[in-house]
Every structure is written in structure tokens, then in C-alpha cells.
Design an enzyme around this catalytic site. Structure first.
Site, PDB file in Angstrom:
ATOM      1  N   CYS A 179       0.808  -1.220   0.000  1.00 28.02           N
ATOM      2  CA  CYS A 179       0.000   0.000   0.000  1.00 28.02           C
ATOM      3  C   CYS A 179       0.843   1.272   0.000  1.00 28.02           C
ATOM      4  O   CYS A 179       0.306   2.368  -0.122  1.00 28.02           O
ATOM      5  CB  CYS A 179      -0.924  -0.014   1.209  1.00 28.02           C
ATOM      6  SG  CYS A 179      -1.470  -1.672   1.640  1.00 28.02           S
ATOM      7  N   HIS A 319      -3.393   8.050   5.617  1.00 25.83           N
ATOM      8  CA  HIS A 319      -3.456   6.739   4.989  1.00 25.83           C
ATOM      9  C   HIS A 319      -4.875   6.198   5.206  1.00 25.83           C
ATOM     10  O   HIS A 319      -5.479   5.661   4.291  1.00 25.83           O
ATOM     11  CB  HIS A 319      -2.396   5.819   5.601  1.00 25.83           C
ATOM     12  CG  HIS A 319      -2.319   4.473   4.962  1.00 25.83           C
ATOM     13  ND1 HIS A 319      -2.145   4.303   3.610  1.00 25.83           N
ATOM     14  CD2 HIS A 319      -2.416   3.219   5.488  1.00 25.83           C
ATOM     15  CE1 HIS A 319      -2.125   3.003   3.330  1.00 25.83           C
ATOM     16  NE2 HIS A 319      -2.299   2.328   4.443  1.00 25.83           N
ATOM     17  N   GLU A 330      -2.462   5.240  13.286  1.00 27.09           N
ATOM     18  CA  GLU A 330      -2.091   6.449  12.547  1.00 27.09           C
ATOM     19  C   GLU A 330      -2.418   7.683  13.382  1.00 27.09           C
ATOM     20  O   GLU A 330      -1.616   8.619  13.473  1.00 27.09           O
ATOM     21  CB  GLU A 330      -2.815   6.505  11.190  1.00 27.09           C
ATOM     22  CG  GLU A 330      -2.375   7.722  10.361  1.00 27.09           C
ATOM     23  CD  GLU A 330      -2.904   7.715   8.931  1.00 27.09           C
ATOM     24  OE1 GLU A 330      -3.804   6.905   8.624  1.00 27.09           O
ATOM     25  OE2 GLU A 330      -2.409   8.539   8.133  1.00 27.09           O
ATOM     26  N   LYS A 351      -9.751   7.627   1.133  1.00 25.15           N
ATOM     27  CA  LYS A 351     -10.134   6.215   0.944  1.00 25.15           C
ATOM     28  C   LYS A 351     -11.586   6.000   1.349  1.00 25.15           C
ATOM     29  O   LYS A 351     -12.199   5.006   0.950  1.00 25.15           O
ATOM     30  CB  LYS A 351      -9.214   5.295   1.746  1.00 25.15           C
ATOM     31  CG  LYS A 351      -7.807   5.196   1.174  1.00 25.15           C
ATOM     32  CD  LYS A 351      -6.997   4.089   1.836  1.00 25.15           C
ATOM     33  CE  LYS A 351      -5.588   4.003   1.281  1.00 25.15           C
ATOM     34  NZ  LYS A 351      -4.672   5.017   1.876  1.00 25.15           N
ATOM     35  N   HIS A 356      -9.514   1.454  -1.285  1.00 26.10           N
ATOM     36  CA  HIS A 356      -8.070   1.325  -1.190  1.00 26.10           C
ATOM     37  C   HIS A 356      -7.502   0.775  -2.501  1.00 26.10           C
ATOM     38  O   HIS A 356      -7.696  -0.383  -2.831  1.00 26.10           O
ATOM     39  CB  HIS A 356      -7.726   0.413  -0.012  1.00 26.10           C
ATOM     40  CG  HIS A 356      -6.277   0.464   0.396  1.00 26.10           C
ATOM     41  ND1 HIS A 356      -5.269   0.910  -0.438  1.00 26.10           N
ATOM     42  CD2 HIS A 356      -5.675   0.140   1.567  1.00 26.10           C
ATOM     43  CE1 HIS A 356      -4.117   0.844   0.208  1.00 26.10           C
ATOM     44  NE2 HIS A 356      -4.333   0.373   1.425  1.00 26.10           N
ATOM     45  N   PHE A 415       1.365  -2.752   3.905  1.00 25.44           N
ATOM     46  CA  PHE A 415       1.108  -4.008   4.575  1.00 25.44           C
ATOM     47  C   PHE A 415       2.423  -4.769   4.655  1.00 25.44           C
ATOM     48  O   PHE A 415       2.973  -5.167   3.633  1.00 25.44           O
ATOM     49  CB  PHE A 415       0.078  -4.767   3.732  1.00 25.44           C
ATOM     50  CG  PHE A 415      -0.471  -5.985   4.377  1.00 25.44           C
ATOM     51  CD1 PHE A 415      -1.386  -5.884   5.406  1.00 25.44           C
ATOM     52  CD2 PHE A 415      -0.100  -7.238   3.937  1.00 25.44           C
ATOM     53  CE1 PHE A 415      -1.911  -7.014   5.986  1.00 25.44           C
ATOM     54  CE2 PHE A 415      -0.626  -8.375   4.516  1.00 25.44           C
ATOM     55  CZ  PHE A 415      -1.534  -8.260   5.544  1.00 25.44           C
TER      56      PHE A 415
END
Lengths: 429, 418
Positions: A179, A319, A330, A351, A356, A415
Site C-alpha cells: 500500500c 493513509h 495512525e 479512501k 483502497h 502491509f
């Protein structure tokens, strides 16, 4: 004096539109691009929703050329977005110094036809042992798969097509850090310009994991939202009732250019790319570090690179995946870096609208960040209904917000633990 | 001021064995690790000439069985290569300065194990023998290994390595096909050069020596037929009779350090990296040109060239043309070696393993032999020998080109302690 890197062209193919303008209009209006999956029959999958690219018309550059037939969705999206960005930047192939023009993408693999492949495997299974007979498998593969089909699975094909199409002979690379990939690609591309190895870089990402094995793989890891009954409300970053991310697909491509090069040819400058930081959690394969150690460090490195203090960031493009852990960690890591000030900085996740796009996510988020600066409009986090005590920042809930924004910090966390932060700044000569 | 970057650790894993000493003794003696291999029952129809890592035991490098279960063989090989490189550099886990240490791995699509899908797919077959996605959704998915995705994601080698050694700095996975391993080292060089880290572990790993990989290569018609009957001697890059490659597997990892960092800890320095270039799929000559320019030497200053030498006729021709363009008249005096007849085509690992060959050649001042005695198709040819020979090697160049990948080229220089 260090060479400055500016953004002079944008291109996007997203579930909200097959170009930058349509995508931005929808983001500004708080629309969702998430719908039931139509690419394959997902009716009996745990997750039946995704953000798909629809009605993509590539006639402008494919024409009748049959060599595009076997291209993966990743390459089609990348080429479409790259054509838009190249044109938007006013670049012309015959006026470029090809050896000073490079490509750095964060492009995913091409995927493959799972039904076809599944049938190859099924016809090769020895019913007694329930294992695959090697001979039968080999013969079935030779009978059914085509060379181009196999080759197009490799992520390197995207940059190969781009380099051929746009005649780039400078540095060429592709990274695939889940990602974080396209943000990392943009960061590295900007460094190549800054360090003097190129003057113009075409950079971004393209990916589609909306195929049976992609959805199945993420479902098995329980990472995806299963809010199938209300697709448009499924991606809900920072909301207490979030239940996973929503897979989507697409591409984002930006033209990065050395400032003097851009000025000399009278290019429109969208913004300056001033900061890049990259770290690894070095913690676990599936979970981010519990204190957000790597995420916080990536933000600090990007700020240092940009010579900006924490008080000078006007907006954070998060993110914000809509998974339990990411959004909480986050938030925590932003508070670690920005301290008390964190609550005053608007931080939204697009997102919530786009889903995503995995490897392509960061590039589209940087495009949105650049347009936020240009339009003085912060896109919202939609589907934000119920506050979560672990997520207590200003997420720009549900409505876009007008605000003059000079600096944007954009996060992408991969990830597996790769953390990338980019900082874009309003251009001042 | 750009920082200087040196190579301080080598970790090769190939059909010649594991570790730098074993690797070099095989290369210098002109041994070939290519042989007939077995893929189990029914493998008679498959091409079975390959360069497999002999008796590879991943448990030597990965002590946690739980971790091994989520590693495709490519990842296991990467762990081995990374561990050997770190050990060779005199470094243990965890590293002393995690924030200033990183890892870059060349990787790509990893082959799955056939039987892993079998049960799931068997559950998903409809009445007409077709794959029914409804059935797959319902009964196929639960029959898959839950961590299936983790086993094959291209960025996982770099993640595992970062966790093992606590490398918290830059972490990247380069996917440029057969140049990926060398490109990964090149990008690690850039990160050190610009001061963003002090220590980088970089390289690549690949295994296509399995029914899935072999079948795909056969679909692409790139495997040597001649090598099927003559495994040790028929893989002949640049030869008039070249007819494809022999698939290999392995990993190549290098420890790179900023010069002062290496000196401070008294590291053994193999060589200094002084130039790197990369370009698109048709950019062999451009990549070499940029690497030479950065190293500030003329082509004639290269004392040894580690060629790509894939063995696919069209690719070999392109490489020879690029060499002629780059080296001009100097090509006749150019000492060249290529490792693929020894270790097969190792995909994402190939460029990094080749860089290890040239690093050792430079350190030993030895031009390694070419095992398959090529008959060139063109009048212009370079210097090669059937036996190892001594030669002072001041600058060595390593190239990785073609076959769906990009072009990459690197120049290393003897480090003389100044």
C-alpha cells in the site's frame, strides 16, 4: 544549492472518474465510488463490494493496436493516466532529452484469469491423491496459456510499456511495497531529480487486486469490510463502526520536474514536492507497530527533509484505511509527532470515497493533496458517524472544507511495515 | 558532497552452494550447478534441466517454524542470502543503529505451490467441470491456507529481513524483472550516497525451479532444448547455437555501507561502488553509459565485465550490440565472464549474484572462466578464457538486461584504503 522538484502534470483513473477532473469533483462533493463487484461473480464471497474502474475508453492511444489485448488492468490504467499527465504537463516527446527523462512507478502485478487457471488446475487433479498431477498440469498450461498473458503478470510490464510509449531512456524502476508503493516511487523519483540523475520523471502507481484470489486473500486475513448491504457506506475511516478496508483499483501518475527545467519551458507548476521520509516498522508481517514507531519516524524524516516544523503543516492526507488498527495507530502516531497541535490540523482520508487502490493509492492521494493546495478545498472523510475514543482528531467529517492550505503531509503505510510520508507545498518562486 | 559507498558483505545462494567461499570456488573452477532435477511423479513431460540449490535447508536461517510456514521458497532463499551477507560483514541481529539501516530486495510475482490450490479448486468445480466462482466463494476460500497471501506478496522478503535484523530505515522492493536484483543494489547505493542511511542490505531472490515456473517459461518458449539432453555443457549464452536459458534459483545479497561507517567498525571492504545506471527495456547501452559517466572512467578503463548473457538469441544480440556501442574498439581487449552457465538464469536474483561474482573477481584479481566455450556469431568478440586467470582488476562492470526487465549496470572499483 539543492535542486528543487515541482509537480507539473497530473493523471488519474479512479472509481470516481477516469481522469483528474472528474475524480476531484466527486471527492470535493463527498461521493463514494464503492459498488457491488461486477468484474467477477463475487455473490458468494465474504466481501462482494469494491471500487471498480468503469467505462474506461482507451481508444485515444490504443487505436487498433492488438498488442494491448493481453495487458493487465494495471497497465491499461497506468497508460491512460500517464497519457493524461503527460498531456497535462504540456510535454512533447520530440522536445524531451530522453536520457534525462525517467520513469519510477509503484505498480502492482497484472493479475491473471483465475477462472481459466482454476480450470487448468482442476483438470490436472488426481482424484485418488487429491494432488495435482504434474504432467497433466504442464500439458494443460501449454494448451491454454499464452506467452503474453504470462508475461503481463509481472509488475515490471507496466514500466516497460510506459518507457516504450513515452520513450524514456533515463532511470527506470518499479517498486512494489504494498500500500506504500506509489508514494515510495514518487519519493524516490523526486530524489533522482534532486540528486541530478534526471530532469523529468513520470511517476505514480497502478494496481488492481479486484480478482478472485485478491479478494479471497484479503478476506482470509479478515482485512476487508463486509458491509455488503451498503457499499457506499462501507469505507469509513476513523469511524467507530469501521470493519475493514474496501478494495479498489486504478492509477495515479504525476510528472515531476526539476524547477528550472519546468520554468524554462513555461510549465504550469501545481506544487513543490519538498519532503520524503521512509521507514520500516520491522515489527510484524500483518500488524503495524503498536506505538506507530515507524509511521511517526517517517513523518519526522519528511518534515526534516522539507525543513518544516510541525506547526507549518496545514493539512494531513491520511493513509486512513478504515481498518481497526491502522486508523487508531495512525492517529496515535500523528499525535506523537505533532503533540497538542495535532487536534488543530485537519486530517482526512479520501479512501472513504475511493476505497483502497493498494499500490496506486498514494499517488492518487498526492494528486488530491496537490489539488487541495490549488483549490483551497479539503476533501472530507465520508461515512464518519460515530466517534471512536481512540481516534480523536479533526477528520473533516462528511463535508469538504474551504481552507487555504499551503502545505500537505500525505501518509502511506504498507502491509508488511513500510511507511512513507510525502510533503507537498504551495509553489513560491 | 555525495557519500562514498563500499561493499562489506556478500551472501550468495545458488546451485553452486551457499556462502561466498563456496560460490567463488565453484565460479573460479568453472563448475556448473546445472543438472537434471525431479518434480515428482508425472514430471517426465517437463523440461527438467535446472540449477537448483543443493540440499537447501531453510531452517538453518529461519529458526521459527511459524515463520517458515508463511514463506514461499523465494523468501526462504532471500533469508538465507541476507543472513550470509550479514554474517560475512561481521554483523549480527539486531543491528546497532536500526534507524540508519535498511533493506532493498529485488522480487516479483512468486510461484505458488500447486497442491496448495488443489483442494480449494476441487471444492469449486461446477457440474460442467467449469470453475464456479459461487462455489469458490462459499467452499473454496475456506479451504485455502488463511495466510496464503502473505506467502506470496512480493514485498514480504524485505519485511521478513527487516524484522530479523531490526532494519527500520528505508525498506523497498524492486520489481523490474530480471534486472531487479541489481536495480535493488543500485537504489541502495543511491540511498547511502545521499546520506539517508549508513548501512543497507540489498539483493534479490527467486525460485522458478518448480512446475509452475517451468510451465510458464515453457509457454514463453525461452528454455534451452539442447540443455535437456546435455545439462552441463549446452547452455551457451552468446554462442551461435544458443537456444534459450536454463532455469536457476537462488539469492544474492550484499551489505553496502557508507565508507566512514565501514571504516569505523573496521569492516572488511571488498570494493567501492562508483557508478550506476538504469534505463528502459531497450536501454542497455544507456545504462552502461550512465554508469561509466558517474564512475568518471572511459569504457576502456573497465578491466572486467560481468555480462548478462541470457542465452536467448535476440537478447544476446542486443547485449552484444550494446557492448559494441559502449566499448567500441576496446571490446577486443575486454575481459568478460558470465555466470549463467554455472548457476542458470536466476531471475530476480541474477543481477545481484552477478555483482557478487564481479566483486569477488575484483577482490581476487582473477578473471573467472566461461564454462561453455562460446562460438560467437559476430566478428567482434571479447576476451574470455576456459581457465581462471590472474589480472589486476581496478574497475569491474556488472550488467543486467532484458527479458521483460529493465536495464541496469554498475561499476565497482578496487578500494585502496584512501
Amino acid at each position: 544549492m539543492r535542486r528543487r522538484v515541482v509537480i507539473t502534470g497530473l493523471g488519474a483513473v479512479t472509481p470516481l472518474g477516469n481522469n483528474v477532473k472528474d475524480t476531484w469533483t466527486a471527492l470535493a462533493a463527498g461521493k463514494s465510488g464503492i459498488r457491488p463487484i461486477t468484474i467477477f461473480d463475487a455473490s458468494h464471497f465474504p466481501t462482494k463490494i469494491a471500487g471498480e474502474i468503469k467505462n474506461l475508453n482507451t481508444d485515444a492511444w490504443t487505436g487498433k493496436n492488438g498488442s494491448f489485448r493481453f495487458m493487465g488492468r494495471n497497465s491499461l490504467f497506468a497508460l491512460e493516466a500517464a497519457h493524461e499527465a503527460f498531456k497535462d504537463a504540456g510535454l512533447q516527446k520530440n522536445k524531451l532529452n530522453h536520457e534525462r527523462f525517467g520513469i519510477y512507478m509503484g505498480a502492482g502485478d497484472g493479475g491473471f484469469d483465475f477462472r481459466e487457471y482454476g480450470e487448468i488446475v482442476s483438470r490436472s487433479i488426481d482424484q485418488d491423491s487429491m494432488s495435482v498431477n504434474v504432467r497433466a498440469y504442464f500439458e494443460n498450461v501449454l494448451k491454454n496459456l499464452k506467452s503474453a498473458e504470462v508475461l503481463e503478470q509481472e509488475p515490471s510490464q507496466v514500466v516497460r510499456h510506459l518507457a516504450d510509449t513515452f520513450e524514456a531512456a533515463g532511470p527506470v524502476s518499479n517498486c512494489l511495497t504494498a500500500c506504500a508503493a506509489s508514494s515510495q516511487a514518487l519519493g524516490e523519483a523526486s530524489r533522482l531529480i534532486r540528486e541530478g540523475y534526471a530532469d523529468v520523471m513520470l511517476s505514480g502507481g497502478a494496481h488492481s487486486m479486484i480478482h478472485p484470489l485478491g479478494v479471497a486473500g484479503f478476506n482470509l486475513l479478515t482485512a476487508l469490510s463486509t458491509r455488503n448491504e451498503s457499499p457506499e457506506r462501507a469505507s469509513r475511516p476513523f469511524d467507530k463502526n469501521r470493519d475493514g478496508f474496501v478494495l479498489s483499483e486504478g492509477a495515479g501518475v504525476l510528472i515531476l520536474e526539476e524547477l528550472e527545467h519546468a520554468k524554462k519551458r513555461g510549465a504550469t507548476i501545481y506544487a513543490e514536492l519538498v519532503g520524503y521520509g521512509g521507514t520500516a516498522d520491522a515489527f510484524r508481517l500483518t500488524d503495524p507497530h503498536s506505538e506507530g514507531r515507524g509511521a511517526a519516524q517517517a513523518m519526522r524524516l519528511a518534515l526534516k527533509d522539507a525543513s518544516l516544523s510541525t506547526t507549518e503543516i496545514d493539512y494531513i492526507n491520511a493513509h486512513g484505511t478504515s481498518t481497526e488498527l491502522n486508523d487508531q495507530i495512525e492517529t496515535h502516531s500523528v499525535k506523537t509527532v505533532f503533540g497538542e497541535k495535532a487536534k488543530q490540523i485537519p486530517m482526512s482520508s479520501i479512501k472513504s470515497m475511493l476505497g483502497h487502490m493498494i499500490a496506486a493509492a498514494g499517488a492518487v492521494e498526492l494528486i488530491a493533496s496537490v489539488l487541495t493546495i490549488r483549490e483551497s478545498l479539503i476533501p472530507p472523510t465520508i461515512n464518519y458517524e460515530t466517534p471512536d475514543e481512540a481516534c480523536d482528531l479533526d477528520y473533516v467529517p462528511n463535508q469538504a472544507r474551504q481552507k487555504k492550505v499551503n502545505t500537505v503531509l500525505s501518509n502511506s503505510f504498507g502491509f508488511g511495515g513500510q511507511n512513507i510520508t510525502l510533503i507537498a507545498k504551495r509553489f513560491e518562486s | 558532497m555525495k557519500k562514498r559507498v563500499v561493499i562489506t558483505g556478500l551472501g550468495p545462494v545458488s546451485a553452486l552452494g551457499e556462502g561466498a567461499d563456496t560460490f567463488w570456488s565453484g565460479i573460479a573452477a568453472g563448475r556448473s550447478g546445472i543438472d537434471r532435477v525431479s518434480f515428482g511423479e508425472g514430471d517426465g513431460a517437463l523440461p527438467r534441466t535446472a540449477a537448483q540449490v543443493p540440499d537447501f535447508d531453510p531452517e538453518k536461517y529461519v529458526t521459527q517454524r511459524k515463520s517458515l510456514k508463511v514463506m514461499a521458497r523465494d523468501i526462504q532463499l532471500a533469508m538465507a542470502g541476507a543472513s550470509l551477507a550479514m554474517k560475512d560483514a561481521g554483523l549480527a541481529a539486531p543491528v546497532a543503529e536500526p534507524d540508519r539501516s535498511g533493506v532493498i530486495v529485488g522480487a516479483g510475482v512468486l510461484n505458488h505451490e500447486l497442491d496448495e490450490l488443489a483442494y480449494s479448486i476441487q471444492n469449486s468445480i461446477g457440474e460442467k467441470g467449469n470453475l464456479d466462482l459461487k462455489k469458490f466463494g462459499q467452499d473454496g476460500i475456506p479451504a485455502l491456507f488463511p495466510l496464503w497471501l502473505l506467502k506470496y506478496l512480493p514485498n514480504m522478503p524485505a519485511c521478513h529481513i527487516s524484522i530479523l535484523y531490526d532494519l527500520r530505515g528505508f525498506n523497498n522492493t524492486i520489481t523490474t524483472g530480471s534486472s531487479a536484483g541489481l536495480q535493488a543494489v543500485g537504489e541502495a547505493f543511491r540511498i547511502l550516497e545521499r546520506g539517508d542511511a549508513d548501512l543497507m542490505l540489498a539483493g534479490g531472490a527467486d525460485s522458478k525451479v518448480n512446475p509452475v515456473g517451468i510451465s510458464q517459461y515453457q509457454v514463453m518458449k525461452v528454455l534451452s532444448k539442447a540443455a535437456e539432453t546435455n545439462p552441463k555443457n549446452a547452455y551457451k549464452p552468446f554462442d551461435t547455437a544458443a537456444d534459450g536459458f536454463v532455469v536457476g534459483e537462488g539469492a544474492g545479497f550484499l551489505v553496502l555501507e557508507e565508507l566512514e561507517h565501514a571504516k569505523k567498525r573496521g569492516a572488511k571492504i571488498y570494493a567501492e561502488i562508483t557508478g550506476f545506471g538504469s534505463s528502459g527495456p531497450s536501454g542497455c547501452a544507456t545504462a552502461m553509459k550512465h554508469a561509466l559517466e558517474e564512475a568518471e572512467i572511459a569504457a576502456s578503463g573497465i578491466s572486467y565485465l560481468q555480462a548478462c548473457g541470457l542465452g536467448i538469441p535476440e537478447e544476446d544480440t542486443l547485449e552484444l550490440e550494446a557492448l559494441e556501442k559502449t566499448f567500441g574498439g576496446a571490446i577486443k581487449d575486454l575481459s568478460v565472464g558470465f555466470s549463467k552457465p554455472n548457476i542458470g538464469f536466476t531471475g530476480f536474483a541474477a543481477g545481484a549474484l552477478d555483482l557478487i561474482v564481479s566483486t569477488l573477481s575484483l577482490q581476487q584479481n582473477t578473471v573467472p572462466p566461461v564454462v561453455t566455450r562460446p562460438q560467437f556469431k559476430k566478428s567482434s568478440s571479447f576476451q574470455w578464457g576456459e581457465k581462471s586467470r590472474s589480472k589486476k582488476i581496478q574497475h569491474a562492470m556488472t550488467s543486467a538486461f532484458g527479458f521483460g526487465g529493465q536495464s541496469a549496470s554498475m561499476v565497482i572499483e578496487a578500494y585502496e584504503g584512501v
